[in-house]
Scaffold this motif. Structure first.
Motif, PDB file in Angstrom:
ATOM      1  N   SER A 109     -18.603  61.527 -28.535  1.00  0.00           N
ATOM      2  CA  SER A 109     -19.869  61.918 -28.455  1.00  0.00           C
ATOM      3  C   SER A 109     -19.997  62.688 -27.053  1.00  0.00           C
ATOM      4  N   GLN A 110     -19.472  62.264 -26.093  1.00  0.00           N
ATOM      5  CA  GLN A 110     -19.328  62.793 -24.744  1.00  0.00           C
ATOM      6  C   GLN A 110     -18.158  64.226 -24.663  1.00  0.00           C
ATOM      7  N   ARG A 111     -17.421  64.195 -25.583  1.00  0.00           N
ATOM      8  CA  ARG A 111     -16.534  65.543 -25.809  1.00  0.00           C
ATOM      9  C   ARG A 111     -17.540  66.441 -26.411  1.00  0.00           C
ATOM     10  N   HIS A 112     -18.584  66.056 -27.405  1.00  0.00           N
ATOM     11  CA  HIS A 112     -19.463  67.087 -28.038  1.00  0.00           C
ATOM     12  C   HIS A 112     -20.158  67.463 -27.011  1.00  0.00           C
ATOM     13  N   PHE A 113     -20.805  66.721 -26.071  1.00  0.00           N
ATOM     14  CA  PHE A 113     -21.818  66.933 -25.059  1.00  0.00           C
ATOM     15  C   PHE A 113     -21.161  68.239 -24.188  1.00  0.00           C
ATOM     16  N   PHE A 114     -19.829  68.277 -23.861  1.00  0.00           N
ATOM     17  CA  PHE A 114     -19.424  69.297 -22.922  1.00  0.00           C
ATOM     18  C   PHE A 114     -18.980  70.660 -23.920  1.00  0.00           C
ATOM     19  N   VAL A 152     -18.289  56.728 -28.180  1.00  0.00           N
ATOM     20  CA  VAL A 152     -18.840  57.205 -26.891  1.00  0.00           C
ATOM     21  C   VAL A 152     -17.803  58.442 -26.445  1.00  0.00           C
ATOM     22  N   PHE A 153     -16.559  58.209 -26.459  1.00  0.00           N
ATOM     23  CA  PHE A 153     -15.585  59.317 -26.068  1.00  0.00           C
ATOM     24  C   PHE A 153     -15.892  60.596 -26.963  1.00  0.00           C
ATOM     25  N   ALA A 179      -9.306  69.955 -18.895  1.00  0.00           N
ATOM     26  CA  ALA A 179      -9.184  68.764 -17.931  1.00  0.00           C
ATOM     27  C   ALA A 179     -10.604  67.956 -18.550  1.00  0.00           C
ATOM     28  N   ILE A 180     -11.180  68.260 -19.317  1.00  0.00           N
ATOM     29  CA  ILE A 180     -12.398  67.644 -19.831  1.00  0.00           C
ATOM     30  C   ILE A 180     -12.057  66.220 -20.258  1.00  0.00           C
ATOM     31  N   ASP A 181     -11.237  66.277 -20.998  1.00  0.00           N
ATOM     32  CA  ASP A 181     -10.921  64.684 -21.548  1.00  0.00           C
ATOM     33  C   ASP A 181     -10.587  63.699 -20.554  1.00  0.00           C
ATOM     34  N   ASP A 182      -9.813  64.032 -19.570  1.00  0.00           N
ATOM     35  CA  ASP A 182      -9.239  63.150 -18.439  1.00  0.00           C
ATOM     36  C   ASP A 182     -10.525  62.843 -17.554  1.00  0.00           C
ATOM     37  N   GLY A 183     -11.302  64.014 -17.509  1.00  0.00           N
ATOM     38  CA  GLY A 183     -12.670  63.691 -16.664  1.00  0.00           C
ATOM     39  C   GLY A 183     -13.499  62.654 -17.438  1.00  0.00           C
TER      40      GLY A 183
END
Length: 372
Positions: A247-252, A244-245, A268-272
């Protein structure tokens, strides 16, 4: 991604192109009219679209406003819950094949909540090329008629959604409150609920089938949903938190770039991602006891991927949904059509990041039965 698809995602598929001019001016004012120079073309396209949206919205109000206000609330909608990139889209697509039982908001409707009753037929016929054929973050098929997240509709109607923090990342902390609405004003909560019910009434004005609703932020809003629809049913899907983490990184790093109106702080993306997951599941587990017995079912993404028909059968049984015997024939054909689809593949997370995810999302590992 080809230059043509980049253009489509950059302008034609920006969800804000469905906003009205007054709302667009208000949104810009809330953000100090601060649009990064690199995205001025995007803001210009939204401005032009907003002018025609305002005219069409006026026409739609005259034609349908009274009927929508007098319409009853739809009965027993089915909500798909789960964190972004947990398999909610796959589950949505599978359940949407049950056309005898469900209707769903589509891509056109969610980004044109003010006007779709008036404009959908003409626009989707004449301009299907405005929607790219695949989503940039996972290559899943996309069209105006595809099942889509409803989050965009009340967003455009009320300007209360955490998704606005992606467009205006300088105020992401402000918009994040609209995932749970726990720190939002009573006026914002009431406005969002009113807009959501209105959108559902519009969808059901000429279609009495049950609504099939999917939006990851709803995972944190069970309390608000039950206030609107006491008979709502829920399916919650979860997935290996590491995947999940990633794939969400990939989304951004893909779809996010076609949404920004301000340059993001990449650091700041990872912490968000970590914070929103924590806030989502704090709310989810706090609200879970409110759901009446027999109105919620949980499943794992890996189980759904391995046996889609079997897992959907379990969900129908758990939620007392009718008609699976007939639906199963359609479902099997649809599952067969997905053969050959290749989902994203990621390598192992680096050790420091893996440790942070394991620590901060420990509850999701434990509750879902996933190995750290």
């Amino acid at each position: 991604m080809s230059a043509q698809l980049k253009h489509q995602w950059s302008i034609g598929h920006n969800y804000l192109t469905g906003i009205t001019f007054g709302r667009w001016c208000k949104l810009l004012a809330q953000n100090g009219f601060q649009v990064s120079p690199a995205y001025l073309h995007r803001a210009a396209a939204i401005t032009l679209a907003s002018l025609s949206n305002s005219v069409c919205a006026g026409v739609e109000e005259l034609r349908y406003g009274a009927a929508i206000r007098q319409a009853p609330r739809p009965k027993a909608p089915l909500f798909i819950l789960g964190h972004w990139r947990s398999g909610t889209t796959l589950l949505h697509e599978l359940l949407a094949q049950d056309r005898a039982q469900f209707q769903f908001p589509n891509t056109y409707q969610v980004v044109n909540p003010y006007t779709f009753l008036t404009t959908e037929g003409f626009t989707t016929r004449m301009f299907p090329w405005l929607v790219p054929p695949k989503r940039p973050m996972d290559n899943m098929a996309l069209a105006f008629t595809s099942p889509q997240e409803d989050e965009f509709a009340p967003l455009l109607m009320t300007l209360t959604s955490l998704y606005l923090g992606t467009s205006f990342p300088r105020r992401m902390d402000h918009y994040d409150r609209y995932m749970t609405f726990q720190d939002a004003s009573p006026q914002d909560v009431a406005a969002w609920q009113s807009a959501f019910v209105t959108f559902c009434k519009k969808l059901s004005l000429h279609d009495t089938r049950h609504l099939l609703i999917k939006s990851p932020p709803h995972t944190a809003r069970i309390r608000l949903i039950l206030e609107m629809f006491r008979d709502a049913r829920f399916i919650h899907i979860h997935r290996d938190p590491y995947r999940v983490f990633q794939s969400q990184r990939h989304f951004f790093d893909t779809a996010g770039w076609y949404t920004y109106l301000q340059k993001p702080d990449l650091g700041a993306i990872d912490d968000g991602i970590l914070r929103r997951h924590e806030a989502m599941y704090d709310a989810y587990y706090a609200d879970l006891p409110l759901v009446p017995k027999g109105q919620i079912h949980e499943l794992r993404f890996d189980a759904l991927e391995a046996d889609p028909v079997g897992e959907i059968a379990k969900a129908y049984d758990a939620l007392s949904l009718d008609g699976f015997a007939e639906f199963s024939l359609v479902l099997r054909d649809y599952v067969a059509s997905l053969k050959g689809y290749k989902k994203n593949s990621f390598g192992e997370l680096d050790a420091p990041t893996k440790a942070i995810v394991a620590d901060r999302w420990a509850r999701s590992f434990e509750r879902g039965g996933y190995a750290k």
